[in-house]
Design a protein around this motif. Structure first.
Motif, mmCIF file in Angstrom:
data_model
loop_
_atom_site.group_PDB
_atom_site.id
_atom_site.type_symbol
_atom_site.label_atom_id
_atom_site.label_comp_id
_atom_site.label_asym_id
_atom_site.label_seq_id
_atom_site.Cartn_x
_atom_site.Cartn_y
_atom_site.Cartn_z
ATOM 1 N N ASP A 151 -6.728 17.678 -5.373
ATOM 2 C CA ASP A 151 -7.672 16.585 -5.124
ATOM 3 C C ASP A 151 -8.656 16.857 -3.990
ATOM 4 O OD1 ASP A 151 -6.135 15.395 -6.972
ATOM 5 O OD2 ASP A 151 -5.094 14.037 -5.601
ATOM 6 N N PRO A 171 0.055 7.849 -0.292
ATOM 7 C CA PRO A 171 -0.016 8.999 -1.203
ATOM 8 C C PRO A 171 1.304 9.273 -1.917
ATOM 9 C CG PRO A 171 0.164 9.724 1.073
ATOM 10 C CD PRO A 171 0.066 8.252 1.116
ATOM 11 N N ARG A 216 -0.984 18.949 -3.623
ATOM 12 C CA ARG A 216 -1.844 17.792 -3.841
ATOM 13 C C ARG A 216 -3.235 18.034 -3.270
ATOM 14 N NH1 ARG A 216 1.198 12.764 -4.258
ATOM 15 N NH2 ARG A 216 -0.762 11.697 -3.883
ATOM 16 N N ALA A 238 -18.022 -1.212 5.972
ATOM 17 C CA ALA A 238 -17.403 -0.034 6.572
ATOM 18 C C ALA A 238 -16.982 0.960 5.484
ATOM 19 C CB ALA A 238 -16.206 -0.445 7.416
ATOM 20 N N ASN A 274 0.793 -1.232 0.000
ATOM 21 C CA ASN A 274 0.000 0.000 0.000
ATOM 22 C C ASN A 274 0.823 1.279 0.000
ATOM 23 O OD1 ASN A 274 -2.784 -0.872 -0.014
ATOM 24 N ND2 ASN A 274 -2.272 -1.892 1.898
ATOM 25 N N SER A 311 -8.440 3.072 4.018
ATOM 26 C CA SER A 311 -9.068 1.818 4.408
ATOM 27 C C SER A 311 -8.231 0.622 3.965
ATOM 28 C CB SER A 311 -10.457 1.732 3.796
ATOM 29 O OG SER A 311 -10.377 1.994 2.411
ATOM 30 N N ASN A 312 -7.209 0.871 3.144
ATOM 31 C CA ASN A 312 -6.357 -0.242 2.734
ATOM 32 C C ASN A 312 -5.606 -0.856 3.910
ATOM 33 O OD1 ASN A 312 -5.307 2.285 2.742
ATOM 34 N ND2 ASN A 312 -3.820 1.965 1.122
ATOM 35 N N LEU A 364 -3.880 14.479 5.290
ATOM 36 C CA LEU A 364 -2.889 15.527 5.533
ATOM 37 C C LEU A 364 -3.432 16.918 5.224
ATOM 38 C CD1 LEU A 364 0.373 13.870 4.183
ATOM 39 C CD2 LEU A 364 -0.543 13.870 6.485
ATOM 40 N N HIS A 399 -7.942 15.996 -1.078
ATOM 41 C CA HIS A 399 -7.582 15.038 -0.030
ATOM 42 C C HIS A 399 -6.205 14.476 -0.303
ATOM 43 C CE1 HIS A 399 -8.486 11.986 -3.032
ATOM 44 N NE2 HIS A 399 -9.638 12.593 -3.230
ATOM 45 N N LEU A 400 -5.482 14.155 0.755
ATOM 46 C CA LEU A 400 -4.202 13.471 0.639
ATOM 47 C C LEU A 400 -4.108 12.567 1.857
ATOM 48 C CD1 LEU A 400 -1.587 13.217 -0.999
ATOM 49 C CD2 LEU A 400 -0.568 14.861 0.542
ATOM 50 N N VAL A 401 -4.585 11.344 1.663
ATOM 51 C CA VAL A 401 -4.756 10.442 2.798
ATOM 52 C C VAL A 401 -3.507 9.606 2.997
ATOM 53 C CG1 VAL A 401 -6.083 8.509 3.672
ATOM 54 C CG2 VAL A 401 -7.227 10.383 2.490
ATOM 55 N N LEU A 402 -2.961 9.670 4.204
ATOM 56 C CA LEU A 402 -1.746 8.920 4.499
ATOM 57 C C LEU A 402 -2.065 7.429 4.654
ATOM 58 C CD1 LEU A 402 1.142 9.682 4.764
ATOM 59 C CD2 LEU A 402 0.834 9.967 7.218
ATOM 60 N N PHE A 403 -3.023 7.122 5.505
ATOM 61 C CA PHE A 403 -3.451 5.738 5.689
ATOM 62 C C PHE A 403 -4.947 5.654 5.433
ATOM 63 C CE2 PHE A 403 0.167 6.174 8.589
ATOM 64 C CZ PHE A 403 1.013 5.232 8.026
ATOM 65 N N LYS A 457 -18.741 4.724 4.561
ATOM 66 C CA LYS A 457 -17.997 5.977 4.430
ATOM 67 C C LYS A 457 -18.297 6.630 3.079
ATOM 68 C CE LYS A 457 -13.431 7.922 4.470
ATOM 69 N NZ LYS A 457 -12.072 7.632 4.058
ATOM 70 N N GLU A 486 -10.671 4.242 -1.694
ATOM 71 C CA GLU A 486 -10.906 3.217 -0.673
ATOM 72 C C GLU A 486 -10.414 1.894 -1.224
ATOM 73 O OE1 GLU A 486 -12.020 3.942 2.275
ATOM 74 O OE2 GLU A 486 -12.493 6.029 1.825
ATOM 75 N N LYS A 487 -9.962 1.030 -0.311
ATOM 76 C CA LYS A 487 -9.406 -0.245 -0.769
ATOM 77 C C LYS A 487 -9.858 -1.397 0.099
ATOM 78 C CE LYS A 487 -5.114 1.554 -2.642
ATOM 79 N NZ LYS A 487 -4.313 0.860 -3.618
ATOM 80 N N GLY A 514 -13.634 3.100 8.540
ATOM 81 C CA GLY A 514 -14.489 4.229 8.206
ATOM 82 C C GLY A 514 -13.822 5.568 8.442
ATOM 83 N N GLY A 537 -9.132 7.179 7.246
ATOM 84 C CA GLY A 537 -8.831 8.028 6.102
ATOM 85 C C GLY A 537 -8.971 9.507 6.437
ATOM 86 N N ASP A 538 -10.066 9.861 7.105
ATOM 87 C CA ASP A 538 -10.274 11.262 7.475
ATOM 88 C C ASP A 538 -9.256 11.706 8.512
ATOM 89 O OD1 ASP A 538 -12.357 11.413 5.776
ATOM 90 O OD2 ASP A 538 -13.898 10.999 7.281
ATOM 91 N N LEU A 549 4.529 20.474 -1.068
ATOM 92 C CA LEU A 549 4.161 19.256 -1.786
ATOM 93 C C LEU A 549 2.747 18.826 -1.413
ATOM 94 C CD1 LEU A 549 5.314 16.992 -3.617
ATOM 95 C CD2 LEU A 549 5.955 15.801 -1.521
ATOM 96 N N VAL A 550 2.481 18.844 -0.108
ATOM 97 C CA VAL A 550 1.170 18.431 0.391
ATOM 98 C C VAL A 550 0.101 19.433 -0.052
ATOM 99 C CG1 VAL A 550 -0.188 18.028 2.464
ATOM 100 C CG2 VAL A 550 2.154 17.187 2.344
#
Lengths: 357, 461, 328
Positions: C289, A146, C285, B227, A142, C297-298, C272, C291-295, B231, B216-217, C264, C267-268, C281-282
């Motif tokens: 977009d 980003p 982005r 879940a 993963n 739902s993956n 970042l 949004h720039l999600v670090l972690f 969202k 989402e993944k 859920g 991500g929010d 840089l952030v």
């Protein structure tokens, strides 16, 4: 004629034996290449599995710590190599620089994962290492967003082959009338590394550290009472095991030229564990035999099970791949039941495991 | 009894084994030398796909496609360099595993194949491709859609199927022009395929100024999407795109509808199967999905009939493409009058070939120019093609088949002098129109069909 | 708010399934300190057996309720037989072997069961036939289906029944005695082997019910479905306090909630673009977009492992557990 006079000729015989083994191993790739270069490739992968098994053997066999996430270190080594020698970051370091880096990074991960978990008891440790192994894979899979670090599931392509001076391991060269294809060259490099790994393993086993590991495996409290720093010694086992995994991973990257997280799934960890258990935990030669046996099983099955089934039933009922997995599973179950010290047990282990604890 | 003796015995055994292996190599070339009769030259073509494992049925389908092309070439008789050629297919199984893929690739190189059709998955094709390229053996995949395959810049590596970055835009464009969404949620299964396709869809949507939610993944085994979908629901998208397979896509759309998401659901080719309705029931109704290439039923009637006649089943997915891949190699050999990869590869690069999946030409990377994409919709529990996209234009399937049928008939006419009899060409045109008639588009099909039938009857007599 | 409520419902349903599976782990572990790795596969076999029966009877005119009951009634004995077989063949001979031996055996059995199931039920993802209409109710904007309600209610009933068995019956007393100290229990005239076998059988029966739940909830069954489910349920058991029945339930529900809320909201939380100060840089982005999600739902599969690792490191006895950690 061989067994007639073991007494005074034994030194001569020993050397003759070693020389013969050496010559055999040196000639092997050409014999195999005669049948097909694919066999050299299969042998190379088998040698990688020997690396992995010997590495895991240090953790499981010597120190008695069941590590179910071992393949993560293989992955770390593979990614270290791939990131430092591919167009992904535009870095192209030479392999002799990356291989130690890969080993060091894997070693670092070994310590990082080992440090917090080592105080856990055996079966909890197993589950936690399994968890760590999966976490590392999930991260590798993963970290493409980003910011693109590992290329995620897409994997890393065009990884540099090993280069030594003007010799590129990816290409075919002809020396003194002999054809050295890429896999053949890798075979010799792997053989050299394997020799080093085996020597390190033997030296370790008979060193103070090796004895300390065995002491911890047998009775941790007693070992601590004897003045062994159990924490550090256990960490060392994790670190050593991980480094071997890292080297194997680096070589895997170079040989394959492409890696993605799907090569480092849990099943691979269990496969390596099966090899160690089958050969006999704690016994170097047993583990090597176990690794070779289980590495070649799929190929053997391909040439036996498939034709036999087709001849008997007219179609394939059970795929060789399934039989292979069943063999892995059964190896674990049956070995624990009937030969807990492995097919080729070390003398010490046999003594230990036949006694009830 | 003592280690020295043991070591020596072991080494003797090992040495014998090696000598044994060494001996085995001699018969191998001998058989090769015997096999080609004086007049007949054997040319080996390799095919690789997973013949065991979860997608073995697709691997077999691919293999059948290639086998059909090889058998047809053998039946027609091909002369290369003044010698009659017998093509022989070497079929290997890569188990969809990258490690096995490279081993098998090496086996084909060892077997000195003149060309390779395969592999099926991008994950196995990419590592294997460098082995073929190094050995100078051309490889054409009929189903590996990951852009990286041809982006490696390897020589002699081709594909006849569209890339993910062509399929992504196609489905995204279709979605934009039909559902007109303002916000789209993009989900994938964190596999090379799913993520790759989802990235391309996202790129296209963003370029068109549509708002795309944070990705989402799940995984390729995720069955609980609640879940993630909850969202997504909170952001109220107008459309949801999922890059992944049917086994995960089915539960996804089912749970989405359960949660009350009203958005349009769109999927890639991995989830473009009838299995979706089996897994999701009524919830799957109306989903949109895409496939790289033309739908199987739009392949040339000659291929469809040949396949059915030979294997007794209908082709499943990529068989027309592997059929064309094998056809391309054989065609290039004919033009070069040689089965030597070094000689025919330049001609393969410049191919312009009318295959079962339409006209095939390669660009400099080895990708197919103007690859078609097909959009499907779920209707009454079956995915049905609703549009074929070629060169940025959308055609209905009926029109496409009709057009293809005409060009095929024309091609047949042109080839008449060379080989084909008039009756055969008519038959082809006839069955092409028969197909078209099935789709309910050709109004005058009956008339043509009658004519064709008459021609057929005449040929029969 | 309706989104939050929805995530709670999602989490509770998932948690109920984890809880039931966790009961099987916790009972076995409580009695013989063995992580029965193959327990997840028993769940899978339950789902597959029920699926076969239900698919066979579907459309035969038999009332849907009877079909489902038939499915469950077929799955439970099959799983019980598998559970008993596991104990007899794989674990009992190793009762006095070093601790790691039964664990390695359990991993081996897990692989064997998976592939035997694969040979029986094929590699394909099998669709669980939907014979009941699955009504959807909306509560405060959140959807809850009939299947979800059934799963939650059923799991609570099962836990109640199991607690009653363990604390109110002779068998339960024998189980607790064996868990406490097998030697002494044997001296008191308890047939420990029988008690252990019965524990495996009860656990397997619960696994069968869980299998039917999972299958009908997601509408899909596959031969690999048990492994990850088993791992997560084991994490739940550890979280609640392994060896403790109420703990397994609590751990299950908590883990379900952690996974649902985690997937859920992570991500929010790691977006970042919410940072007060953003590097160029952030910022670039984010502007493009939004949004720039670090972690995202993956990482949802990571939560269970993190919970497991965290609990084992900082509170090995779990939330409700006694200190059994040091024994053995």
């Amino acid at each position: 004629m061989v067994a007639s006079s073991p007494g005074n000729n034994s030194a001569v015989l020993r050397w003759a034996g070693l020389v013969l083994v050496g010559l055999t191993l040196l000639a092997l790739p050409f014999a195999l290449a005669g049948v097909g270069t694919a066999w050299v490739r299969i042998t190379n992968l088998a040698i990688l599995f020997i690396f992995l098994s010997l590495g895991l053997n240090i953790v499981v066999g010597y120190a008695g710590l069941l590590d179910l996430g071992y393949i993560a270190f293989y992955a770390v080594g593979a990614y270290a190599y791939a990131l430092l020698a591919s167009p992904h970051f535009g870095l192209h370091l030479p392999f002799w620089a990356i291989l130690p880096i890969g080993a060091a990074v894997a070693c670092l991960f070994g310590v990082l994962l080992g440090a917090p978990t080592l105080k856990l008891r055996g079966d909890y440790l197993a589950i936690v290492t399994l968890g760590f192994g999966e976490i590392i894979r999930i991260f590798l899979n993963n970290l493409s967003s980003p910011f693109n670090i590992t290329a995620g599931p897409q994997g890393i392509t065009l990884i540099d082959p090993v280069r030594v001076g003007a010799i590129t391991f990816g290409r075919t060269d002809i020396f003194v009338g002999l054809v050295f294809s890429g896999p053949v060259k890798y075979y010799y490099l792997l053989l050299l590394l394997l020799l080093a790994v085996i020597v390190i393993n033997i030296r370790l086993q008979h060193s103070r550290i090796g004895r300390a590991w065995e002491a911890i495996r047998e009775d941790e409290i007693a070992a601590r009472a004897c003045g062994i720093n159990t924490r550090n010694i256990k960490l060392l086992a994790f670190a050593m095991g991980a480094s071997f995994g890292g080297v194997a991973g680096g070589m895997f990257s170079a040989i394959q030229g492409f890696i993605s997280p799907e090569s480092f799934v849990l099943v691979e960890s269990i496969m390596v564990l099966s090899m160690v258990v089958l050969g006999g935990m704690g016994n170097i030669w047993g583990v090597i035999a176990g690794a070779l046996l289980l590495s070649f099983v799929p190929e053997i099955l391909r040439y036996t099970v498939e034709p036999v089934q087709r001849a008997v039933f007219g179609r394939m009922l059970v795929e060789p791949e399934v039989i292979r997995m069943l063999l892995f599973g059964l190896a674990l179950v049956l070995m624990m039941r009937f030969r807990p010290a492995g097919l080729f047990p070390s003398r010490l282990r046999r003594r230990e495991l036949t006694q009830e604890t | 009894m003592n280690t020295a003796v043991k070591t020596l015995t072991l080494s003797v055994v090992a040495a014998l084994a090696v000598v044994g292996c060494g001996k085995k190599e001699e018969p191998a070339p001998a058989t090769q030398a015997v096999a080609p009769a004086p007049q007949e030259m054997v040319v080996k073509l390799g095919h690789v796909g997973p013949l065991t494992g979860g997608i073995a049925h697709l691997g077999k389908d691919n293999e059948n496609g290639a086998r059909l092309a090889v058998d047809e070439a053998n039946a027609a008789g091909v002369m290369l360099g003044g010698q009659k050629v017998k093509f022989e297919m070497v079929a290997e199984d890569d188990q969809a595993d990258p490690k096995v893929g490279t081993t098998v690739a090496q086996k084909l190189v060892d077997a000195k194949v003149a060309g390779v059709v395969g592999h099926l998955n991008s994950g196995t094709t990419i590592p294997a491709s460098s082995i073929y390229s190094q050995a100078g053996i051309p490889m054409i995949s009929g189903s590996a859609t990951n852009p990286k395959l041809t982006e490696q810049g390897l020589k002699g590596i081709f594909r006849v199927v569209g890339r993910d970055d062509q399929q992504g835009p196609a489905v995204a464009n279709y979605l934009m022009s039909n559902a007109k969404p303002k916000t789209v949620a993009v989900i994938d299964d964190a596999t090379a395929y799913g993520e790759g396709l989802a990235n391309e869809v996202e790129k296209t949507l963003k370029a068109a100024g549509i708002k795309v939610l944070a990705r989402e993944k799940g995984t390729d085994k995720t069955t609980d999407w609640k879940a993630v979908l909850t969202k997504v629901k909170g952001a109220r998208p107008d459309a949801v795109f999922y890059g992944g397979m049917d086994a995960t896509g089915g539960p996804l759309i089912k749970q989405g509808r359960e949660l009350g998401i009203k958005a349009v659901f769109a999927f890639g080719d991995g989830a473009c199967t009838d299995k979706m309705s089996e897994l999701a029931g009524a919830a799957a109704e109306g989903l949109i999905c895409s496939q790289a290439g033309i739908p199987v039923q739009a392949a040339s009637p000659k291929f469809l009939d040949g396949y059915k006649a030979k294997f007794g089943i209908d082709p499943i997915l990529y068989a027309p493409f592997t059929y064309d891949a094998a056809g391309l190699i054989i065609d290039a050999m004919k033009k070069a009058d040689s089965a030597d990869p070094a000689k025919y590869l330049p001609l393969l690069e410049k191919s312009s070939y009318q295959g079962a999946s339409g006209r095939i030409e390669f660009d400099d990377k080895g990708d197919r120019k103007d690859a078609e994409m097909t959009i499907f919709a779920m209707k009454g529990g079956k995915v049905e093609p609703i549009a074929i996209i070629k060169g940025g234009q959308s055609h209905t399937v009926g029109d496409y088949i009709k057009a293809a049928g005409e060009s095929m008939a024309a091609a047949g006419g042109a080839a008449m002098d060379a080989a084909k009899s008039a009756g055969e060409a008519m038959k082809e045109a006839g069955s092409a129109v028969k197909e078209a008639g099935k789709e309910g588009v050709a109004a005058a099909a009956g008339v043509v069909k009658e004519a064709a039938d008459k021609a057929k009857a005449a040929v029969g007599k | 708010m309706d989104i939050f409520l929805q995530q709670i419902i999602n989490g509770l349903t998932l948690g109920a399934v984890y809880a039931i599976v966790a009961l099987g782990y916790t009972m076995v572990y409580g009695i013989i300190q063995l992580i029965n790795f193959a327990h997840g596969e028993v769940v899978m076999i339950g789902a597959m057996t029920a699926l076969t029966v239900i698919a066979g009877l579907a459309g035969s005119g038999v009332p849907p309720l009877v079909i489902v009951l038939a499915g469950v009634l077929a799955a439970v004995p099959v799983c019980m037989a598998v559970g008993y077989g596991l104990e007899r063949v794989a674990y009992r001979p190793l009762r006095h072997a070093p601790r790691l031996s039964p664990l390695i055996t359990a991993i081996g059995m897990s692989i064997v069961l998976q592939h035997v199931a694969m040979m029986v039920w094929s590699r394909n993802f099998l669709a669980f036939p939907q014979i009941f209409p699955n009504p959807v109710f909306f509560v405060g904007g959140a959807a809850i289906t009939g299947v979800q309600i059934t799963i939650i209610v059923l799991s609570l009933l099962i836990m109640g029944a199991l607690t009653a068995v363990v604390f109110r019956t002779r068998l339960g007393t024998a189980m607790r005695a064996t868990a406490e100290n097998p030697e002494v229990a044997r001296l008191m005239g308890i047939d420990c082997d029988r008690v252990i076998a019965l524990t495996f059988i009860i656990g397997a029966g619960l696994a069968a019910v869980a299998g039917v739940m999972v299958g009908s909830y997601y509408g899909i069954a596959h031969y690999t479905m048990g492994f990850v489910l088993g791992l997560k349920a084991f994490s739940a058991a550890v979280l609640g306090g392994i060896g403790n029945i109420a703990g397994a339930m609590l751990g299950g529900f908590l883990l379900g909630l952690v996974e649902a809320l985690g997937a859920g909201y992570i991500g929010d939380l790691t977006n970042l673009c919410h940072l007060p100060w953003q590097p160029d840089l952030v910022a670039a982005r984010c502007a493009a977009d939004g949004h720039l999600v670090l972690f995202g739902s993956n990482y949802q599969d990571v939560f269970a492992f993190l919970v497991l690792i965290g609990v084992l490191m900082f509170r090995p006895e779990g939330l409700l557990g006694e200190r059994v950690g040091q024994r053995a």
